[in-house]
Design an enzyme around this catalytic site. Structure first.
Site, mmCIF file in Angstrom:
data_model
loop_
_atom_site.group_PDB
_atom_site.id
_atom_site.type_symbol
_atom_site.label_atom_id
_atom_site.label_comp_id
_atom_site.label_asym_id
_atom_site.label_seq_id
_atom_site.Cartn_x
_atom_site.Cartn_y
_atom_site.Cartn_z
ATOM 1 N N ASP A 16 -2.917 7.924 2.178
ATOM 2 C CA ASP A 16 -3.173 6.871 1.192
ATOM 3 C C ASP A 16 -2.198 6.953 0.011
ATOM 4 O O ASP A 16 -1.692 8.031 -0.313
ATOM 5 C CB ASP A 16 -4.623 6.986 0.698
ATOM 6 C CG ASP A 16 -5.099 5.719 0.015
ATOM 7 O OD1 ASP A 16 -4.469 4.652 0.211
ATOM 8 O OD2 ASP A 16 -6.101 5.785 -0.722
ATOM 9 N N ASN A 64 -8.123 -3.077 6.923
ATOM 10 C CA ASN A 64 -6.752 -3.361 6.485
ATOM 11 C C ASN A 64 -6.207 -4.684 7.054
ATOM 12 O O ASN A 64 -5.224 -5.221 6.540
ATOM 13 C CB ASN A 64 -5.798 -2.210 6.839
ATOM 14 C CG ASN A 64 -6.006 -0.952 6.012
ATOM 15 O OD1 ASN A 64 -5.746 0.157 6.471
ATOM 16 N ND2 ASN A 64 -6.478 -1.102 4.777
HETATM 17 C C1 IPE Z 1 -7.771 4.006 3.945
HETATM 18 O O1 IPE Z 1 -7.018 3.583 2.879
HETATM 19 C C2 IPE Z 1 -7.155 3.543 5.232
HETATM 20 C C3 IPE Z 1 -5.903 4.171 5.589
HETATM 21 C C4 IPE Z 1 -5.307 5.114 4.933
HETATM 22 C C5 IPE Z 1 -5.319 3.687 6.782
HETATM 23 P P1 IPE Z 1 -7.348 2.242 2.076
HETATM 24 O O2 IPE Z 1 -6.366 2.164 0.996
HETATM 25 O O3 IPE Z 1 -7.430 1.095 3.018
HETATM 26 O O4 IPE Z 1 -8.826 2.529 1.542
HETATM 27 P P2 IPE Z 1 -9.554 2.049 0.232
HETATM 28 O O5 IPE Z 1 -9.444 0.554 0.188
HETATM 29 O O6 IPE Z 1 -8.891 2.687 -0.931
HETATM 30 O O7 IPE Z 1 -10.954 2.536 0.380
HETATM 31 C C1 IPE Z 2 -1.980 3.703 2.711
HETATM 32 O O1 IPE Z 2 -1.431 3.274 1.523
HETATM 33 C C2 IPE Z 2 -1.469 2.943 3.910
HETATM 34 C C3 IPE Z 2 -2.425 2.006 4.493
HETATM 35 C C4 IPE Z 2 -3.689 1.894 4.172
HETATM 36 C C5 IPE Z 2 -1.937 1.122 5.526
HETATM 37 P P1 IPE Z 2 -1.992 2.001 0.760
HETATM 38 O O2 IPE Z 2 -1.304 0.804 1.244
HETATM 39 O O3 IPE Z 2 -3.478 1.949 0.835
HETATM 40 O O4 IPE Z 2 -1.538 2.321 -0.726
HETATM 41 P P2 IPE Z 2 -2.391 2.157 -2.046
HETATM 42 O O5 IPE Z 2 -3.693 2.864 -1.831
HETATM 43 O O6 IPE Z 2 -2.580 0.688 -2.242
HETATM 44 O O7 IPE Z 2 -1.565 2.786 -3.118
HETATM 45 MG MG MG Z 3 -4.974 2.710 -0.264
#
Ligand code: IPE
Ligand code: IPE
Ligand code: MG
Length: 241
Positions: A16, A64
């Protein structure tokens, strides 16, 4: 790592913070995803070095899909490109590659690339790299529950037998992780302290390590630090020691 440290068989990472990494640098979110691929490579190397047998990565959740289409499309293309680019190196290093999740939602071209790579690497046994794509814990439990119930209900005395069933291991076989040991350690980067619908069943007794760095900044040292932290934990599984 110390000589007598306990090495987890299965390490799982909720990758993340890619978007925040990019924003901090005044860049588009997608550049964080691109940079994140380097951390995958680094962690795979570190996992092999440490003797971890399964490295799994939460790459894309069912939720996502609700992100802007441009970002979703970019992530899917990145997945496809990464498989193509890493194929040779994964084979050379004895990595078995698998994707787990609601694969029917992936576009057919990506599905084919995944199936091809899974097939080609199926006999590799140095380490298993599992990418959770279009995955959510609730989806997994739900699809397993349906299959589990059908198996009984298609038999004449099925209802009665289902009533008496209480074998968790028999149920687990219907989860997409069938054959994969439950994660010993789940690491989440970016400072968020939640599971975000990841491995809800399988993570029942996983040790959790939360790291403040964003995923693109997560390196070998961070991986080894998480293993050290794991090594110092006392896993009791509800029992008295
Ligand atoms: C969790 O991250 C999913 C992945 C890392 C693939 P998200 O960024 O989607 O989760 P939330 O929205 O912070 O809970
Ligand atoms: C994790 O990084 C990757 C996926 C969930 C696909 P994020 O895209 O959630 O990055 P933040 O949490 O918005 O910084
Ligand atoms: Mg995220």
């Amino acid at each position: 790592m110390e000589k007598d440290s306990k090495i987890p068989a299965h390490v799982s990472i909720i990758m993340d913070g890619n978007g925040r990494w990019a924003r901090e640098r005044g860049q588009e979110r997608v550049s964080g995803h691109k940079k994140g691929v380097e951390s995958v490579r680094t962690c795979l190397e570190a996992a092999v070095e440490a003797g971890v047998k399964y490295l799994s990565l939460y790459a894309f959740s069912e939720e996502n899909w609700d992100r802007p289409k441009t970002e979703v499309d970019f992530l899917m293309k990145l997945m496809f490109d990464s498989i193509s680019a890493e194929m040779e190196s994964l084979m050379k290093n004895g990595v078995r590659f698998r994707v787990l999740g609601n694969k029917a939602r992936l576009n057919p071209v990506l599905q084919d690339a995944v199936a091809g790579m899974e097939n080609m690497s199926r006999n590799n046994d140095r380490i298993e790299l599992i990418v959770f794509l279009s995955y959510s814990g609730r989806w997994d439990i739900f699809q397993a529950a349906k299959k589990f119930a059908y198996q009984y209900l298609s038999q004449p005395d099925g209802m009665e037998r289902l009533e008496k069933e209480n074998d968790f291991a028999a149920f687990s076989q219907f989860l997409v992780t069938d054959g994969v040991p439950d994660p010993d350690l789940i690491i989440r980067t970016s400072g968020e302290k939640r599971l975000s619908n990841y491995l809800l069943w399988q993570g029942a007794y996983s040790e959790l390590v939360f790291v403040d760095k964003n995923w693109p900044d997560f390196g070998k040292e961070d991986f080894f630090n998480a293993l050290s932290e794991y090594s110092s934990r006392d896993r009791r599984y509800g029992k008295v020691k």
